[in-house]
Design an enzyme around this catalytic site. Structure first.
Site, mmCIF file in Angstrom:
data_model
loop_
_atom_site.group_PDB
_atom_site.id
_atom_site.type_symbol
_atom_site.label_atom_id
_atom_site.label_comp_id
_atom_site.label_asym_id
_atom_site.label_seq_id
_atom_site.Cartn_x
_atom_site.Cartn_y
_atom_site.Cartn_z
ATOM 1 N N HIS A 1 35.835 46.815 42.558
ATOM 2 C CA HIS A 1 35.573 45.996 41.363
ATOM 3 C C HIS A 1 34.207 45.357 41.512
ATOM 4 O O HIS A 1 33.876 44.834 42.567
ATOM 5 C CB HIS A 1 36.669 44.932 41.210
ATOM 6 C CG HIS A 1 36.698 44.345 39.829
ATOM 7 N ND1 HIS A 1 35.727 43.494 39.373
ATOM 8 C CD2 HIS A 1 37.578 44.499 38.803
ATOM 9 C CE1 HIS A 1 36.007 43.151 38.124
ATOM 10 N NE2 HIS A 1 37.120 43.750 37.751
ATOM 11 N N HIS B 1 39.548 47.057 44.994
ATOM 12 C CA HIS B 1 40.423 46.524 43.946
ATOM 13 C C HIS B 1 41.626 47.406 43.644
ATOM 14 O O HIS B 1 42.721 46.913 43.429
ATOM 15 C CB HIS B 1 39.581 46.348 42.681
ATOM 16 C CG HIS B 1 40.319 45.748 41.525
ATOM 17 N ND1 HIS B 1 40.903 44.505 41.583
ATOM 18 C CD2 HIS B 1 40.561 46.216 40.266
ATOM 19 C CE1 HIS B 1 41.474 44.227 40.415
ATOM 20 N NE2 HIS B 1 41.296 45.252 39.608
ATOM 21 N N GLU C 1 36.930 44.911 27.574
ATOM 22 C CA GLU C 1 36.470 44.986 28.965
ATOM 23 C C GLU C 1 35.574 46.204 29.124
ATOM 24 O O GLU C 1 35.457 47.023 28.211
ATOM 25 C CB GLU C 1 37.668 45.058 29.924
ATOM 26 C CG GLU C 1 38.522 43.798 29.877
ATOM 27 C CD GLU C 1 39.574 43.747 30.960
ATOM 28 O OE1 GLU C 1 39.245 44.017 32.120
ATOM 29 O OE2 GLU C 1 40.733 43.453 30.636
ATOM 30 N N ARG D 1 33.530 50.399 35.645
ATOM 31 C CA ARG D 1 33.381 49.639 36.886
ATOM 32 C C ARG D 1 32.469 50.298 37.926
ATOM 33 O O ARG D 1 31.678 49.616 38.573
ATOM 34 C CB ARG D 1 34.765 49.429 37.515
ATOM 35 C CG ARG D 1 35.538 48.438 36.718
ATOM 36 C CD ARG D 1 36.924 48.234 37.232
ATOM 37 N NE ARG D 1 37.539 47.215 36.389
ATOM 38 C CZ ARG D 1 38.822 46.924 36.370
ATOM 39 N NH1 ARG D 1 39.644 47.568 37.172
ATOM 40 N NH2 ARG D 1 39.288 45.991 35.585
ATOM 41 N N ARG E 1 39.342 54.137 37.262
ATOM 42 C CA ARG E 1 40.257 53.600 36.242
ATOM 43 C C ARG E 1 39.524 52.747 35.201
ATOM 44 O O ARG E 1 38.691 51.916 35.541
ATOM 45 C CB ARG E 1 41.341 52.749 36.911
ATOM 46 C CG ARG E 1 42.153 51.934 35.936
ATOM 47 C CD ARG E 1 43.347 51.321 36.588
ATOM 48 N NE ARG E 1 43.047 50.198 37.438
ATOM 49 C CZ ARG E 1 42.957 48.929 37.027
ATOM 50 N NH1 ARG E 1 43.058 48.649 35.739
ATOM 51 N NH2 ARG E 1 42.734 47.964 37.893
HETATM 52 C C1 LIG Z 1 43.460 40.373 41.088
HETATM 53 C C2 LIG Z 1 43.923 41.553 40.281
HETATM 54 C C3 LIG Z 1 43.730 41.553 38.902
HETATM 55 C C4 LIG Z 1 44.161 42.635 38.140
HETATM 56 N N1 LIG Z 1 44.030 42.585 36.771
HETATM 57 C C5 LIG Z 1 44.521 43.615 36.027
HETATM 58 C C6 LIG Z 1 44.516 43.546 34.598
HETATM 59 O O1 LIG Z 1 44.083 42.564 34.009
HETATM 60 N N2 LIG Z 1 45.041 44.592 33.921
HETATM 61 C C7 LIG Z 1 45.556 45.698 34.526
HETATM 62 O O2 LIG Z 1 46.005 46.623 33.843
HETATM 63 N N3 LIG Z 1 45.597 45.769 35.870
HETATM 64 C C8 LIG Z 1 45.100 44.756 36.626
HETATM 65 N N4 LIG Z 1 45.165 44.826 37.997
HETATM 66 C C9 LIG Z 1 45.817 45.988 38.622
HETATM 67 C C10 LIG Z 1 47.303 45.858 38.455
HETATM 68 O O3 LIG Z 1 47.713 44.536 38.563
HETATM 69 C C11 LIG Z 1 48.048 46.682 39.508
HETATM 70 O O4 LIG Z 1 47.432 47.893 39.718
HETATM 71 C C12 LIG Z 1 49.421 47.001 39.012
HETATM 72 O O5 LIG Z 1 50.014 45.858 38.543
HETATM 73 C C13 LIG Z 1 50.210 47.641 40.124
HETATM 74 O O6 LIG Z 1 51.557 47.389 39.901
HETATM 75 P P1 LIG Z 1 52.643 47.987 40.894
HETATM 76 O O7 LIG Z 1 53.941 47.484 40.392
HETATM 77 O O8 LIG Z 1 52.412 49.413 41.036
HETATM 78 O O9 LIG Z 1 52.289 47.321 42.304
HETATM 79 P P2 LIG Z 1 52.221 45.810 42.769
HETATM 80 O O10 LIG Z 1 52.250 44.868 41.641
HETATM 81 O O11 LIG Z 1 51.098 45.753 43.714
HETATM 82 O O12 LIG Z 1 53.602 45.615 43.557
HETATM 83 C C14 LIG Z 1 53.842 46.251 44.786
HETATM 84 C C15 LIG Z 1 55.178 45.780 45.296
HETATM 85 O O13 LIG Z 1 55.554 46.564 46.408
HETATM 86 C C16 LIG Z 1 56.006 45.717 47.459
HETATM 87 N N5 LIG Z 1 55.809 46.437 48.722
HETATM 88 C C17 LIG Z 1 54.674 46.967 49.251
HETATM 89 N N6 LIG Z 1 54.934 47.613 50.392
HETATM 90 C C18 LIG Z 1 56.256 47.492 50.605
HETATM 91 C C19 LIG Z 1 57.142 47.928 51.630
HETATM 92 N N7 LIG Z 1 56.734 48.649 52.668
HETATM 93 N N8 LIG Z 1 58.463 47.582 51.542
HETATM 94 C C20 LIG Z 1 58.914 46.821 50.519
HETATM 95 N N9 LIG Z 1 58.127 46.394 49.512
HETATM 96 C C21 LIG Z 1 56.821 46.730 49.552
HETATM 97 C C22 LIG Z 1 55.178 44.467 47.298
HETATM 98 O O14 LIG Z 1 55.743 43.371 47.984
HETATM 99 C C23 LIG Z 1 55.205 44.336 45.783
HETATM 100 O O15 LIG Z 1 56.423 43.769 45.370
HETATM 101 C C24 LIG Z 1 44.750 43.747 38.777
HETATM 102 C C25 LIG Z 1 44.942 43.739 40.164
HETATM 103 C C26 LIG Z 1 44.539 42.661 40.913
HETATM 104 C C27 LIG Z 1 44.746 42.684 42.381
#
Ligand SMILES: Cc1cc2nc3c(=O)[nH]c(=O)nc-3n(C[C@H](O)[C@H](O)[C@H](O)COP(=O)(O)OP(=O)(O)OC[C@H]3O[C@@H](n4cnc5c(N)ncnc54)[C@H](O)[C@@H]3O)c2cc1C
Length: 435
Positions: A227, A329, A113, A268, A364
């Protein structure tokens, strides 16, 4: 009413929250909550993959790629920790059943990437997040020590004298509080406060507003990643990402005159800036992505999800040019933490996109987010286990009446966050994200 008490409360069930939860020993009583259903996390949406150290001699190149993408604002100790831990994390994922794609020789298939100087990204077709999260969930569901509550929103933390004691949450039954020895915020980023974002709308930076209310330190909350390539659409709602790995496999960007205008594998921010210039020059709201350098077989096997979605919008990615445009993003900043997830408030931790351990610097590098979420989630859990031994739960009774007008409280949270972001000079903020 019986008071709800846990060893650990984890807010959020994305990759960071789930991996942190399974990194605790089974004698820890853990509560996980999520604002929506479990599957609805940005982690689940991840397409391109998860980066890893290819071989020991790739260390310097991977380190350099991460630092260069981040404009050398990254914290070196975080970058080092992430890269050195990557192979161990991949092995643990494979152990819980994550099925990374293999090449014809049966070996792990690495893709590339933007900003990566080599092919070092593991993937499962173009739905890597779904594969990782569903396997982590299967594992979590076997853990009797972990309770998960869906459709339950953290609206505040319980804190006194800079010590976190629990959370205030809202579900179908109303408002309640629960208490823990350690509270871990894993609520993802801020995409939900933007009109044009690849993120789920409910992932709206609640933790940051709560942190601001409690004077918990934030860092680089204005470091917002745009993004370069989401599918252009006039419809409202979440923007559909066209993963950078499509460019990694050979797709090129074309302007209105169907000419290339940028090296598509730059980081990016560089590609987004170049697209923005072309759109301005031609007064258009998109450029084009051309996949003709990628075989039909590769498109259908590596990118079936993207292919299907483009078809739904009327574009056959094996033949047609795909209109693409930038959108919000990711958040590089967040709640300031060290490499063991400690925030400026005792007993309060942050992991994943919510946390800012400085690993991404100002921008990032692709596919470093899932990896970072897992590495530092696990590190945080392990350190809590070392340090929590003698911790007792201290309880300041919550006045539920303070949250009676919960709608207003939540609207204020969004305002508090937006004011903080807008106070700073956010590049592209109005142009791309709130158009
Ligand atoms: C479309 C897309 C494609 C991506 N592709 C990639 C990739 O290929 N590789 C890569 O490394 N990264 C990628 N990313 C980034 C990556 O997916 C995320 O940055 C990373 O997974 C974040 O994980 P997290 O567990 O911190 O948060 P998230 O997976 O966003 O989870 C957040 C959680 O918190 C909960 N939550 C939020 N607020 C509250 C609240 N007030 N009370 C209770 N629960 C709450 C939500 O419901 C959810 O369960 C991508 C992101 C997107 C949007």
């Amino acid at each position: 009413m019986e008071r709800k008490e846990y060893d650990v409360i984890i807010v959020g069930t994305g990759a960071a929250g789930l991996f942190t939860a399974i990194s605790f020993p089974v004698n820890y009583k853990i509560l996980m909550i999520t604002k929506d259903t479990i599957e609805n996390s940005d982690s689940y949406l991840a397409q391109g993959g998860i980066s890893t150290l290819l071989r020991a001699d790739d260390y310097n190149a991977y380190y350099e790629d991460t630092m260069k993408a981040g404009h050398f604002e990254n914290r070196p100790e975080s970058v080092e920790k992430m890269i050195r831990s990557s192979n161990g994390i991949i092995q643990q994922l494979i152990k819980v059943g994550v099925d990374f794609d293999k090449n014809e020789a049966g070996q792990l298939d690495y893709t590339r990437e933007g900003g990566h100087s080599t092919y070092r990204i593991l993937h499962h077709q173009d739905v890597t997040g779904k594969e990782i999260v569903s396997k982590l969930l299967t594992k979590v569901r076997t853990c009797k020590n972990i309770t998960i509550l869906e459709n339950t929103t953290m609206v505040d933390i319980v804190a006194k004298d800079n010590e976190c004691q629990g959370i205030v949450m809202k579900d179908f039954n109303g408002i309640s509080a629960c208490y823990g020895k350690s509270i871990i915020l894993a609520t993802g980023g801020i995409g939900g406060v933007f009109k044009n974002s690849t993120n789920f709308p409910h992932i709206s930076g609640d933790s940051f507003a709560i942190a601001l209310r409690h004077k918990i330190k934030l860092e680089n909350i204005d470091y917002i990643q745009i993004h370069p390539t989401v599918l252009y659409s006039k419809k409202k709602g979440r923007r559909f990402l066209i993963s950078e790995s499509v460019r990694g496999e050979g797709a090129v960007l074309l302007n209105e005159d169907k000419n290339r205008f940028v090296d598509e594998l730059q980081p990016r921010d560089v590609v987004t800036e170049a697209i923005s210039k072309e759109m301005k020059k031609y007064n258009t709201d998109h450029v084009y992505l051309c996949l003709k350098n990628i075989s039909k077989k590769e498109i259908l096997s590596h990118f079936p999800n993207i292919y299907k979605r483009c078809l739904e919008e009327g574009y056959d990615a094996t033949k047609d040019l795909i209109p693409v445009t930038p959108a919000q993003h990711y958040l590089m900043g967040g709640i300031k933490v060290n490499t063991i997830g400690e925030t400026s408030m005792s007993h309060l931790f942050a992991v994943g996109e919510t946390a800012c351990n400085g690993v991404h610097g100002a921008n990032r590098l692709a596919s470093n987010s899932l990896l970072e979420s897992l590495v530092f989630g696990q590190n945080t859990a392990q350190n809590i286990c070392k340090n929590q031994v003698d911790t007792k739960i201290v309880v300041s009774e919550v006045q539920i009446k303070d949250y009676n007008d919960i709608e207003k409280w939540q609207q204020e949270n969004v305002k508090i966050l937006l004011n903080e972001i807008k106070r700073r000079d956010v590049k592209f903020y109005d142009k791309w994200c709130n158009a």
